[in-house]
Every structure is written in C-alpha cells, then in structure tokens.
Enzyme design. Structure first.
Site: not given
Ligand code: NAP
Length: 325
Positions: A56, A126, A204-207, A209-210, A214
C-alpha cells in the site's frame, strides 16, 4: 464493540476492523491529515484491528508510516496487521511476487521501522508465490515469531492445499480474502478454516464501495482509481449491481439502517470467526460502518437479502481473479 477470536493462537480483535489501503492507493489521491484523523476516530469508536501492507506504500512505507504515526499514542491497545510478498524494489522494472525468505525478513524489518513498533501483530503473505514452497514461507515467519518480531501468521488469497501445508509448519491464525454480499466464492474454504481452527478476515466487504449506494460509472472515477477497470463496474454488470444495491437500500431503510451497515452486518452474521475490515477516508463513514457491529439481522432479513442477491453480484472481482492453490 464486541470482539472476535481469529484462530486458536490467541488473536482477538474488534468485530469490525479498519483497512488503510485506500488512504494511499487504489481509489485516487488521498488526504494524509484526514487519513490520520480517520484512524484515530476508528480507535475512539472501539476499533482495535488495523490492516496495512508493504504494497500500500509501493515499497516506500508511506501507508505503514501513516498508520504508525496515527496510532503511536495507543499502539499497545491495538492489533496491527501488515503483509509481505511482493518485489517493489525497482518499480521502473515493474513489480511481481517475492516471498523468498530473505525478502520476507527484509519486509518485516522495514515494516517494523515504518510502523514505529517492535512487533508486527499479524504478518500475512499477501499473495501465494508459486516460486517459493509455502513450507519455506511458513518456516521464515516461524523464525520471525521465535525472534519476537511477529505474533501471528496470516495468508491472503490462499487455497486449501497452501493453507494446510503452511499450517503444518507454523499455525495460521487467519486467512484474508475478498468477501461481501457481492463475492461469495471463498465460502468453499470455510470448512477447511473450521477444521484447522483458522479465522477469516473479509477484505473489501463493501465491494470496493459498490455496496454503499455510492457507485458511479467507471469513467467518473479518478484516473488512477482501480474501479475504472473493475468488471463489476463494466457496462451491463454496473446497471445490474446498481439495481441490486437499490433493492438492498429499500430493505436497509425499512430497518432504519444504511446499505453499508446492512452489508457489514451480513458479513458478521455468516460466521462468528469472520471480521470485516472496511476502508474509508472519512470519519463520518467510519462512524456509520462501526455502528454495523450492533445491527441485528433477522432470518427474514437474511431471506430478503438472499432473494436480492442469491449468489453474489454481477461481474468478477478482478480483471484477473487470483487463482487459489
Ligand atoms: N489482502 C488483499 O489482497 C486486499 C485487497 C483489497 C483490500 N484489502 C484490505 O481491505 C480493506 C478494505 O477494502 P477496500 O478499501 O478495498 O474496500 P471496501 O472497504 O469494500 O470499500 C471501500 C470504499 O467504500 C467507500 N465507503 C466506505 N464506507 C462507506 C460508507 N459508509 N458509505 C459510502 N461509501 C463508503 C470508501 O470511500 P471513502 O473512502 O470515500 O469513504 C471506499 O471507496 C483495505 O483497506 C485493505 O486493508 C486487502
């Protein structure tokens, strides 16, 4: 905030964690000041599980430094997870996998320095590196544990064979893989995790951000936002996913909650050894996401969700989905 056990080695973390990836990569330029404030707000709200990685910061340590600075006043109250497994030494030559023992040791020392800590609570591989036997990877992490530099071993995007072989050398506390209302494939690995007593972190539990309501069409994201190339945003899939999230929104509104809260509560409800790590750059969204730990989904809610998304969202989670071995 409730806590959950991950694995049987003693790792215990808040039911909802926080992922820092989006503060420095993947979703366009970030704001470090707000990023630090967001991490601190998460801690105030009871989050004690923070997820970062060498990747990252593209090898510069920027993401780990940001996290380390933000948590320095309460470092001992939290669990920090970071990850190794890439070669980022010369980005002009590209980057690839590297889980060779000497690289794992180097990344551990760098991560300790960048985070400003004397121990990495969780150290994940990773991505599985086909050029390095997983036994050698697990053996190297075991040495780091014996040396007191690492507490718990994790794998990310690994398949059953890798998990079993690694676990035989150094018990694995946690597997991290994408999991959400949109992405269910990893459920096939849950029996192996249960058999071996391994916890699961849903990334990525919120897909991405999908599953928030939003999502925008792909070409409206920043030039270096990875969602421009995410198949779930591709024409055809995008409209179907938007329609599904709209229906989830009706259900959420009827319960007096938001779509992200519904999505996170669904993940928590699947198994008691799952911890989602949503990411956000904003304090108000962290408040919203953290409150999902208190949402109760009824059997009727689960049935309604199943009717909307029986097997997941539309489109693959990567243009090239990692192959589990
Ligand atoms: N092991 C791996 O290969 C791997 C791969 C991907 C991710 N990860 C880990 O998983 C973590 C989370 O995954 P992710 O960030 O990819 O995806 P995510 O948590 O599914 O989604 C993040 C996105 O959702 C938006 N969001 C979050 N909360 C929201 C809300 N309440 N309302 C509207 N939009 C919202 C965020 O925008 P804003 O920032 O604008 O709020 C951001 O764009 C990462 O930070 C990382 O630590 C690990």
């Amino acid at each position: 905030m409730q806590h959950r056990a991950l694995g049987t080695q003693g790792l215990r973390v808040s039911a909802i964690g926080y992922g820092t990836m989006g503060l420095t990569m993947a979703y366009g330029p970030g704001d470090e000041t707000e990023g630090r404030a967001t991490i601190r707000r998460a801690h105030e709200l009871g989050v004690d599980f923070f997820d970062t990685a060498e990747l990252y910061g593209w090898g510069t340590g920027s993401n780990e430094r940001l996290l380390g600075e933000a948590v320095k006043d309460f470092r001992d109250e939290i669990v920090i997870a970071t990850k190794f497994g890439f070669d980022l030494a010369d980005l002009s030559q590209g980057w690839g996998l590297n889980s060779r023992p000497e690289n794992i040791r180097k990344v551990a020392d760098n991560s300790l320095r960048y985070l400003g800590t004397d121990v990495l609570d969780v150290f994940y591989q990773h991505r599985v590196d086909p050029d390095v036997p997983i036994e050698d990877v697990a053996g190297t992490v075991k040495e780091l544990i014996d040396a007191g530099k690492v507490k718990y071993f994790g794998l990310s995007e690994a398949g059953p064979e890798t998990i079993r072989k690694a676990h035989a050398v150094q018990p694995v506390s946690v597997l991290q893989t994408e999991y959400s209302l949109f992405e269910r494939d990893v459920e096939q690995l849950f029996p192996v995790l249960e058999e071996l007593g391994i916890g699961f972190v849903a990334y990525s539990p919120l897909g991405r951000g999908f599953i928030t309501g939003g999502a925008k069409p792909a070409d409206e994201y920043d030039e270096d936002d990875m969602r421009r190339n995410d198949p779930r945003w591709a024409p055809g899939n995008f409209e179907q996913n938007v329609a599904a999230v709209e229906r989830l929104g009706e259900l959420a509104r009827a319960k007096g909650i938001t779509v992200p809260q519904l999505a996170l509560a669904w993940v928590l409800r699947q198994k008691d050894y799952i911890v989602p790590i949503p990411g956000s750059r904003s304090r108000s969204r962290i408040e919203e996401n953290t409150a999902a730990a208190d949402v109760e989904l009824t059997d009727a809610d689960l049935a309604a969700i199943k009717e909307i998304l029986p097997t997941g969202g539309f489109g693959a989670r990567y243009a090239q989905v990692p192959e589990w071995v």
